[in-house]
Design a protein around this motif. Structure first.
Motif, short mmCIF file in Angstrom:
data_model
loop_
_atom_site.label_atom_id
_atom_site.label_comp_id
_atom_site.label_asym_id
_atom_site.label_seq_id
_atom_site.Cartn_x
_atom_site.Cartn_y
_atom_site.Cartn_z
N VAL A 52 0.85 -1.19 0.00
CA VAL A 52 0.00 0.00 0.00
C VAL A 52 0.89 1.25 0.00
N GLY A 53 0.28 2.39 -0.22
CA GLY A 53 1.04 3.62 -0.32
C GLY A 53 1.67 4.03 0.99
N THR A 54 2.88 4.56 0.93
CA THR A 54 3.60 5.11 2.07
C THR A 54 4.26 6.41 1.64
N LYS A 55 4.85 7.11 2.60
CA LYS A 55 5.61 8.30 2.24
C LYS A 55 6.74 7.95 1.28
N ALA A 56 7.41 6.83 1.54
CA ALA A 56 8.53 6.45 0.68
C ALA A 56 8.07 6.16 -0.75
N SER A 57 6.94 5.47 -0.91
CA SER A 57 6.47 5.16 -2.27
C SER A 57 6.06 6.44 -2.99
N CYS A 58 5.48 7.40 -2.27
CA CYS A 58 5.14 8.69 -2.89
C CYS A 58 6.39 9.46 -3.29
N TYR A 59 7.40 9.50 -2.40
CA TYR A 59 8.63 10.20 -2.74
C TYR A 59 9.34 9.52 -3.91
N ALA A 60 9.29 8.19 -3.97
CA ALA A 60 9.89 7.47 -5.11
C ALA A 60 9.19 7.86 -6.40
N LEU A 61 7.86 7.91 -6.35
CA LEU A 61 7.11 8.32 -7.54
C LEU A 61 7.43 9.76 -7.92
N LEU A 62 7.47 10.64 -6.94
CA LEU A 62 7.79 12.04 -7.21
C LEU A 62 9.19 12.18 -7.81
N ALA A 63 10.12 11.37 -7.34
CA ALA A 63 11.48 11.41 -7.88
C ALA A 63 11.49 11.04 -9.36
N HIS A 64 10.73 10.01 -9.71
CA HIS A 64 10.70 9.58 -11.10
C HIS A 64 9.96 10.57 -11.99
N ILE A 65 8.89 11.13 -11.49
CA ILE A 65 8.19 12.14 -12.29
C ILE A 65 9.11 13.33 -12.55
N ALA A 66 9.83 13.77 -11.51
CA ALA A 66 10.76 14.89 -11.68
C ALA A 66 11.85 14.56 -12.69
N ALA A 67 12.35 13.31 -12.68
CA ALA A 67 13.37 12.91 -13.66
C ALA A 67 12.79 12.96 -15.06
N TRP A 68 11.53 12.52 -15.23
CA TRP A 68 10.89 12.57 -16.53
C TRP A 68 10.70 14.01 -16.99
N GLN A 69 10.53 14.92 -16.02
CA GLN A 69 10.41 16.35 -16.33
C GLN A 69 11.77 17.02 -16.47
N GLN A 70 12.84 16.25 -16.28
CA GLN A 70 14.22 16.73 -16.33
C GLN A 70 14.51 17.78 -15.26
N ASP A 71 13.82 17.66 -14.13
CA ASP A 71 14.09 18.50 -12.96
C ASP A 71 14.90 17.66 -11.98
N TYR A 72 16.20 17.58 -12.21
CA TYR A 72 17.03 16.64 -11.49
C TYR A 72 17.33 17.09 -10.06
N ALA A 73 17.24 18.39 -9.79
CA ALA A 73 17.39 18.84 -8.40
C ALA A 73 16.25 18.29 -7.55
N MET A 74 15.03 18.28 -8.10
CA MET A 74 13.90 17.72 -7.36
C MET A 74 14.00 16.20 -7.29
N THR A 75 14.50 15.58 -8.35
CA THR A 75 14.71 14.13 -8.31
C THR A 75 15.65 13.77 -7.16
N GLU A 76 16.76 14.50 -7.07
CA GLU A 76 17.73 14.24 -6.00
C GLU A 76 17.09 14.48 -4.62
N LYS A 77 16.29 15.51 -4.51
CA LYS A 77 15.64 15.82 -3.23
C LYS A 77 14.74 14.68 -2.78
N TYR A 78 13.90 14.18 -3.67
CA TYR A 78 12.95 13.14 -3.28
C TYR A 78 13.66 11.82 -3.01
N CYS A 79 14.70 11.50 -3.78
CA CYS A 79 15.48 10.31 -3.48
C CYS A 79 16.16 10.44 -2.11
N ARG A 80 16.65 11.64 -1.83
CA ARG A 80 17.29 11.88 -0.53
C ARG A 80 16.31 11.67 0.62
N LEU A 81 15.06 12.09 0.43
CA LEU A 81 14.06 11.89 1.48
C LEU A 81 13.82 10.40 1.74
#
Length: 502
Positions: free
Chosen positions: A226-255
């Motif tokens: 089921v959904g958790t904070k980690a699964s949401c942050y993982a999804l957000l990291a991948h969406i940001a990478a697809w948007q080529q916003d790598y600073a946000m990708t790094e942030k969400y992976c760091r979380l």
């Protein structure tokens, strides 16, 4: 809660089907009228987990998870099935029933319809049954918004521009035009960001977002399903990478990584990665989110599992696997001595459990082999989970993001975290471009057969380097899948993706 996904779909699928009218069709054997839903607490449970079940059905359908994420990447070869070979050769307009299934997005929109319905109707349960507390409603809605975000992320990556439906009333989208991919990705990011606020790190009853047992089950039961904070942050990291916003990708992976203790995540050993009761059963400590097929809940099946395509004798009574990784590809991918996943010894023998019968002309890919054991006669059935996010993948994603924001030193550190866990030495200092190439190679090795390779080639802009598609094809939209004939016929406002207008 026997069979956590399957039987409850039948309780609420009518709502999804009615909402989408003729644009979505799903065969069912039992239907409950919508008027009888949304009355008691168990109706909420049925509705929420029907949404999970529908997503599992979409990704398991004819092994769609592998078809979308792996076959076009070129690492696997086909033994005999021409429909699979059509995907490998990017002949996606070929006339095969499986391709028609994969081109049709109706199963994903069944998830969207059910999610929209839940967001609108779950509050009725709160009003009608005092046992369904406001905190229960908030947590269930967060799970639904996470699923809606994840589903739109798949839709946008596979088809590009797709209809964006956000309300139950808009379920019938015969005249709804496609929304630009960038807008769909932004919506998915907003949904995941909203969901993360109300989701816990774990379902152990110690977090303010979730007290007691979630739907009368403990944390072990819900781990990764089921959904958790980690699964949401993982999804957000991948969406940001697809948007080529790598600073946000790094942030969400760091979380995710900084809170690995809160989530209970750790890097799996190689033996856990290849064990039948290990990572791919969905319960490994590195698994952040998965869609399970537990035999304990009568969910094991033949179709919808990578093993159905990759395994043969001696693991299952099947003479030849449908797909395999050729020997020369294996040697090119695993070209460093000491790799616990696979390495070739000096005497010509091989080590590691990613492959079996390496000296055969078609080595068997045996990394994932979660068989459901039955009484004699033995049936070919599997219970491997569809692993959506696991910890090692997020570490490698963070490494790639760090390179893109010129943090070469940390990128190399993250890469070496995975290498050292798989028996390889740390890389000596290299420049950013070299490290990025090593990261793509390490993702290829670590995530082989997990549905990442094609999306990695697209995201790393390496499709033309590793497949039969030219850069001109890529620029013309060949990385997207064609929209199905049925979708185009049902909705005249839709336009076929450019490369497939033939």
């Amino acid at each position: 809660m026997r069979n956590r996904f399957s039987f409850i779909i039948l309780l609420t699928i009518t709502c999804s089907v009615l909402s989408c009218k003729k644009t979505l069709t799903t065969d069912v054997t039992s239907l409950v009228p919508e008027a009888n839903m949304w009355q008691v607490k168990n109706d909420a449970r049925s509705a929420v987990f029907a949404t999970y079940g529908l997503l599992r059905a979409a990704l398991a359908n004819s092994n769609a998870f592998m078809a979308y994420g792996e076959l076009r990447g070129g690492d696997f070869r086909i033994s005999s099935r021409q429909d699979l070979n059509a995907v490998l050769s990017n002949n996606l307009n070929a006339n095969y029933s499986a391709l028609e299934e994969w081109k049709d997005w109706q199963r994903f929109y069944a998830v969207i319809a059910q999610a929209n319905l839940c967001i609108e109707k779950l509050q009725l349960v709160s009003k009608n049954d005092f046992r369904y507390r406001p905190e229960d409603l908030k947590l269930d809605i967060a799970n639904i918004r996470y699923l809606r975000a994840l589903t739109y992320f798949y839709l946008a990556r596979i088809w590009g521009d797709v209809p964006l439906i956000t309300t139950n009333a808009a379920g019938y989208f015969k005249g709804l035009p496609a929304t630009p991919q960038a807008t769909v990705l932004a919506f998915a990011a907003n949904e995941a960001a909203a969901a993360v606020t109300d989701l816990p790190w774990r379902y152990d009853g110690t977090w303010p977002e979730q007290q007691g047992n979630y739907w009368n089950q403990n944390d072990d039961y819900w781990h990764s399903t089921v959904g958790t904070k980690a699964s949401c942050y993982a999804l957000l990291a991948h969406i940001a990478a697809w948007q080529q916003d790598y600073a946000m990708t790094e942030k969400y992976c760091r979380l995710v990584m900084d809170n690995s203790g809160n989530g209970g995540y750790t890097v799996a050993t190689t033996s856990q990665l290849t064990a039948e009761d290990g990572v791919f059963k969905g319960k490994g400590l590195d698994v952040i989110f998965s869609l399970s097929f537990s035999a304990d809940y009568q969910e094991a099946s033949v179709s919808g599992h990578v093993e159905d395509w990759t395994l043969s004798e001696p693991f299952v009574p099947k003479k030849t696997a449908d797909i395999y990784v050729p020997k020369d590809s294996v040697l090119a991918i695993f070209d460093e001595a000491g790799d616990e996943r696979f390495s070739l010894n000096q005497d010509g023998t091989s080590s590691g459990n990613f492959f079996t019968n390496f000296n055969n002309s078609a080595p068997m890919f045996s990394k994932i082999k979660v068989r459901a054991i039955t009484q004699a006669p033995v049936l070919r059935s599997y219970e491997s989970a569809i692993i959506i996010f696991r910890y090692e993948e997020i570490i490698l994603l963070r490494a790639a993001a760090a390179i893109r924001i010129n943090d070469v030193s940390h990128a190399q550190d993250y890469l070496n975290m995975i290498r050292s866990q798989r028996g390889l030495g740390n890389l000596a200092s290299k420049d950013g471009n070299e490290i990025l190439s090593y990261i793509l190679k390490e993702r290829r090795r670590e995530l082989l057969g997990e549905g990442w390779r094609w999306f990695d080639l697209v995201q790393f802009k390496q499709v033309a380097a590793y497949t039969t598609l030219s850069q001109t094809d890529v620029d013309n939209g060949a990385t997207l899948w064609p929209v199905s004939k049925s979708a185009l016929a049902n909705n005249p406002t839709l336009i076929q993706n450019n490369f497939w207008k033939k």
